[in-house]
Design a protein around this motif. Structure first.
Motif, PDB file in Angstrom:
ATOM      1  N   LYS A  34       0.544  40.305  33.849  1.00 56.11           N
ATOM      2  CA  LYS A  34       1.660  40.622  34.739  1.00 56.11           C
ATOM      3  C   LYS A  34       1.171  41.372  35.972  1.00 56.11           C
ATOM      4  O   LYS A  34       1.676  41.136  37.087  1.00 56.11           O
ATOM      5  N   ALA A  35       0.193  42.257  35.797  1.00 58.60           N
ATOM      6  CA  ALA A  35      -0.355  42.993  36.937  1.00 58.60           C
ATOM      7  C   ALA A  35      -1.038  42.037  37.911  1.00 58.60           C
ATOM      8  O   ALA A  35      -0.912  42.179  39.136  1.00 58.60           O
ATOM      9  N   LEU A  36      -1.754  41.040  37.391  1.00 59.87           N
ATOM     10  CA  LEU A  36      -2.417  40.057  38.250  1.00 59.87           C
ATOM     11  C   LEU A  36      -1.406  39.210  39.008  1.00 59.87           C
ATOM     12  O   LEU A  36      -1.581  38.929  40.204  1.00 59.87           O
ATOM     13  N   GLU A  37      -0.354  38.792  38.327  1.00 58.51           N
ATOM     14  CA  GLU A  37       0.676  37.975  38.981  1.00 58.51           C
ATOM     15  C   GLU A  37       1.361  38.763  40.093  1.00 58.51           C
ATOM     16  O   GLU A  37       1.569  38.246  41.196  1.00 58.51           O
ATOM     17  N   ALA A  38       1.697  40.027  39.808  1.00 59.37           N
ATOM     18  CA  ALA A  38       2.327  40.873  40.822  1.00 59.37           C
ATOM     19  C   ALA A  38       1.355  41.158  41.969  1.00 59.37           C
ATOM     20  O   ALA A  38       1.746  41.159  43.143  1.00 59.37           O
ATOM     21  N   ALA A  39       0.092  41.385  41.636  1.00 56.12           N
ATOM     22  CA  ALA A  39      -0.916  41.671  42.662  1.00 56.12           C
ATOM     23  C   ALA A  39      -1.103  40.478  43.587  1.00 56.12           C
ATOM     24  O   ALA A  39      -1.241  40.642  44.806  1.00 56.12           O
ATOM     25  N   LEU A  40      -1.122  39.272  43.030  1.00 56.88           N
ATOM     26  CA  LEU A  40      -1.302  38.078  43.855  1.00 56.88           C
ATOM     27  C   LEU A  40      -0.143  37.918  44.834  1.00 56.88           C
ATOM     28  O   LEU A  40      -0.351  37.632  46.021  1.00 56.88           O
ATOM     29  N   ARG A  41       1.079  38.125  44.353  1.00 59.46           N
ATOM     30  CA  ARG A  41       2.237  38.020  45.245  1.00 59.46           C
ATOM     31  C   ARG A  41       2.177  39.069  46.344  1.00 59.46           C
ATOM     32  O   ARG A  41       2.342  38.761  47.533  1.00 59.46           O
ATOM     33  N   ALA A  42       1.931  40.317  45.951  1.00 55.87           N
ATOM     34  CA  ALA A  42       1.933  41.414  46.929  1.00 55.87           C
ATOM     35  C   ALA A  42       0.785  41.297  47.914  1.00 55.87           C
ATOM     36  O   ALA A  42       0.959  41.477  49.125  1.00 55.87           O
ATOM     37  N   ALA A  43      -0.411  40.991  47.418  1.00 57.62           N
ATOM     38  CA  ALA A  43      -1.582  40.913  48.290  1.00 57.62           C
ATOM     39  C   ALA A  43      -1.446  39.770  49.287  1.00 57.62           C
ATOM     40  O   ALA A  43      -1.776  39.918  50.471  1.00 57.62           O
ATOM     41  N   THR A  44      -0.949  38.636  48.821  1.00 58.24           N
ATOM     42  CA  THR A  44      -0.824  37.477  49.704  1.00 58.24           C
ATOM     43  C   THR A  44       0.257  37.710  50.759  1.00 58.24           C
ATOM     44  O   THR A  44       0.057  37.404  51.943  1.00 58.24           O
ATOM     45  N   ARG A  45       1.387  38.256  50.354  1.00 62.27           N
ATOM     46  CA  ARG A  45       2.481  38.506  51.306  1.00 62.27           C
ATOM     47  C   ARG A  45       2.102  39.556  52.346  1.00 62.27           C
ATOM     48  O   ARG A  45       2.565  39.502  53.488  1.00 62.27           O
ATOM     49  N   ALA A  64      -6.918  59.137  40.942  1.00 63.25           N
ATOM     50  CA  ALA A  64      -6.726  60.559  40.675  1.00 63.25           C
ATOM     51  C   ALA A  64      -5.282  60.848  40.296  1.00 63.25           C
ATOM     52  O   ALA A  64      -5.005  61.589  39.349  1.00 63.25           O
ATOM     53  N   VAL A  65      -4.354  60.239  41.023  1.00 64.29           N
ATOM     54  CA  VAL A  65      -2.925  60.422  40.725  1.00 64.29           C
ATOM     55  C   VAL A  65      -2.596  59.825  39.359  1.00 64.29           C
ATOM     56  O   VAL A  65      -1.898  60.434  38.540  1.00 64.29           O
ATOM     57  N   GLY A  66      -3.120  58.617  39.103  1.00 66.00           N
ATOM     58  CA  GLY A  66      -2.848  57.968  37.826  1.00 66.00           C
ATOM     59  C   GLY A  66      -3.416  58.743  36.655  1.00 66.00           C
ATOM     60  O   GLY A  66      -2.779  58.851  35.598  1.00 66.00           O
ATOM     61  N   GLY A  67      -4.602  59.302  36.821  1.00 67.95           N
ATOM     62  CA  GLY A  67      -5.225  60.028  35.720  1.00 67.95           C
ATOM     63  C   GLY A  67      -4.649  61.401  35.488  1.00 67.95           C
ATOM     64  O   GLY A  67      -4.753  61.948  34.390  1.00 67.95           O
ATOM     65  N   ALA A  68      -4.012  61.970  36.516  1.00 71.68           N
ATOM     66  CA  ALA A  68      -3.486  63.336  36.401  1.00 71.68           C
ATOM     67  C   ALA A  68      -2.426  63.454  35.317  1.00 71.68           C
ATOM     68  O   ALA A  68      -2.310  64.493  34.654  1.00 71.68           O
ATOM     69  N   GLY A  69      -1.646  62.406  35.129  1.00 69.61           N
ATOM     70  CA  GLY A  69      -0.577  62.443  34.136  1.00 69.61           C
ATOM     71  C   GLY A  69      -0.957  61.812  32.815  1.00 69.61           C
ATOM     72  O   GLY A  69      -0.078  61.587  31.972  1.00 69.61           O
ATOM     73  N   GLY A  70      -2.229  61.525  32.635  1.00 76.40           N
ATOM     74  CA  GLY A  70      -2.659  60.911  31.381  1.00 76.40           C
ATOM     75  C   GLY A  70      -2.325  59.432  31.325  1.00 76.40           C
ATOM     76  O   GLY A  70      -2.150  58.761  32.346  1.00 76.40           O
ATOM     77  N   LEU A  71      -2.205  58.920  30.128  1.00 76.51           N
ATOM     78  CA  LEU A  71      -2.027  57.485  29.920  1.00 76.51           C
ATOM     79  C   LEU A  71      -0.765  56.902  30.551  1.00 76.51           C
ATOM     80  O   LEU A  71      -0.817  55.815  31.143  1.00 76.51           O
ATOM     81  N   THR A 104       0.934  57.679  33.351  1.00 82.42           N
ATOM     82  CA  THR A 104       0.793  57.458  34.790  1.00 82.42           C
ATOM     83  C   THR A 104      -0.356  56.496  35.079  1.00 82.42           C
ATOM     84  O   THR A 104      -0.323  55.758  36.066  1.00 82.42           O
ATOM     85  N   ALA A 105      -1.374  56.491  34.226  1.00 81.98           N
ATOM     86  CA  ALA A 105      -2.475  55.543  34.404  1.00 81.98           C
ATOM     87  C   ALA A 105      -1.971  54.114  34.243  1.00 81.98           C
ATOM     88  O   ALA A 105      -2.363  53.210  34.985  1.00 81.98           O
ATOM     89  N   LEU A 106      -1.080  53.892  33.285  1.00 77.33           N
ATOM     90  CA  LEU A 106      -0.496  52.562  33.091  1.00 77.33           C
ATOM     91  C   LEU A 106       0.369  52.160  34.280  1.00 77.33           C
ATOM     92  O   LEU A 106       0.349  51.008  34.722  1.00 77.33           O
ATOM     93  N   ALA A 107       1.123  53.117  34.803  1.00 69.76           N
ATOM     94  CA  ALA A 107       1.985  52.830  35.954  1.00 69.76           C
ATOM     95  C   ALA A 107       1.159  52.528  37.194  1.00 69.76           C
ATOM     96  O   ALA A 107       1.574  51.738  38.058  1.00 69.76           O
ATOM     97  N   GLU A 108       0.000  53.136  37.301  1.00 70.22           N
ATOM     98  CA  GLU A 108      -0.867  52.947  38.472  1.00 70.22           C
ATOM     99  C   GLU A 108      -1.622  51.623  38.438  1.00 70.22           C
ATOM    100  O   GLU A 108      -2.081  51.118  39.466  1.00 70.22           O
ATOM    101  N   LEU A 109      -1.743  51.024  37.259  1.00 66.28           N
ATOM    102  CA  LEU A 109      -2.565  49.828  37.070  1.00 66.28           C
ATOM    103  C   LEU A 109      -2.212  48.668  38.011  1.00 66.28           C
ATOM    104  O   LEU A 109      -3.098  48.106  38.666  1.00 66.28           O
ATOM    105  N   PRO A 110      -0.927  48.262  38.133  1.00 72.29           N
ATOM    106  CA  PRO A 110      -0.615  47.139  39.029  1.00 72.29           C
ATOM    107  C   PRO A 110      -0.915  47.440  40.494  1.00 72.29           C
ATOM    108  O   PRO A 110      -1.305  46.533  41.247  1.00 72.29           O
ATOM    109  N   VAL A 111      -0.744  48.705  40.899  1.00 72.42           N
ATOM    110  CA  VAL A 111      -0.989  49.071  42.292  1.00 72.42           C
ATOM    111  C   VAL A 111      -2.475  48.962  42.609  1.00 72.42           C
ATOM    112  O   VAL A 111      -2.877  48.385  43.627  1.00 72.42           O
TER     113      VAL A 111
END
Length: 248
Positions: free
Chosen positions: A60-71, A93-100, A102-109
């Motif tokens: 899902k992260a790859l699919e979202a990344a492809l759409r966002a990066a291309t657009r 750094a932001v993703g790791g600050a909150g542990g797992l 926030t790290a998961l939320a940061e993954l698609p970005v």
């Protein structure tokens, strides 16, 4: 005056590509030193529920990344390698600050930043990332082992794999590379989830991952350009690259 492409020219190009390949392989050592342990046991630090959902989350992260990066290509210009690395490091750094969580939320970005950086490198080598075939080639870079995996030059299958859209789609290619990338990203999440030093580990892992995939993109598209330039098929070029890496 036209340049005559001799075998010596090809050998020089392969030597330069091998140098980039070796550079990519060395960027993860600092992360392993920081978080302790070996790359192969990092995944064991993740909760079972996360490990079970990781491949689906990666796809899902790859699919979202492809759409966002291309657009974004028509809105935001390609950035320098340095700026891409700085941006991804800050997000880590932001993703790791909150542990797992926030790290998961940061993954698609972060995945989007990485893919956009890979697209920019494709442009450097004369390829158009708006074309479906080159979009597929950009995604193929993610089939590399990842910066935390030990690699002596033997893991070059992703370079020789022929990417074709005949009878499939870009989404099909995403589904094919998601298992490999999910293992690499799982190591990243585990490193970021280390207690106390999460923010530092997050910054270090994103620095390593951004550096690694950008270098691998240079390797990937440099080989593609060399194939056209010298009229040599990709498997032959990869074999020459493998020999150059092992000899160094």
């Amino acid at each position: 005056m036209d340049i005559v492409h001799t075998p010596e020219n090809l050998e020089q190009d392969i030597a330069l590509i091998a140098k980039r390949y070796r550079k990519a392989g060395g960027v993860g050592i600092q992360v392993l030193n920081l978080v302790g342990g070996q790359a192969e046991n990092l995944l064991e630090r993740l909760p079972d529920v996360v490990k079970e959902r990781l491949e689906d989350a990666t796809q899902k992260a790859l699919e979202a990344a492809l759409r966002a990066a291309t657009r974004s290509r028509g809105v935001v210009p390609d950035q320098s390698t340095w700026l891409n690395t700085v941006a991804a490091t800050a997000m880590g750094a932001v993703g790791g600050a909150g542990g797992l969580p926030t790290a998961l939320a940061e993954l698609p970005v972060t995945t989007t930043v990485l893919l956009r950086a890979i697209q920019g490198i494709a442009v450097e080598y004369g390829f158009d990332p708006t074309q479906p075939e080159i979009q597929a080639e950009c995604l193929q870079v993610f089939a590399a082992a990842g910066p935390l995996a030990a690699d002596d030059g033997a893991d070059m299958g992703f370079l020789s794999a022929r990417v074709t859209l005949t009878g499939t789609t870009v989404q099909g290619i995403i589904a094919r590379i998601a298992p490999r990338l999910s293992a690499a990203l799982g190591q990243k999440l585990a490193a970021q989830a280390v207690p106390v030093i999460g923010a530092v580990a997050g910054a270090a892992t994103n620095y390593a991952y951004t550096s690694y995939y950008q270098e691998m993109a240079h390797v990937h598209f440099a080989l593609m350009r060399a194939g056209t330039k010298y009229g040599v098929d990709r498997p032959t070029l990869v074999l020459q690259l493998s020999k150059a890496v092992k000899q160094s």
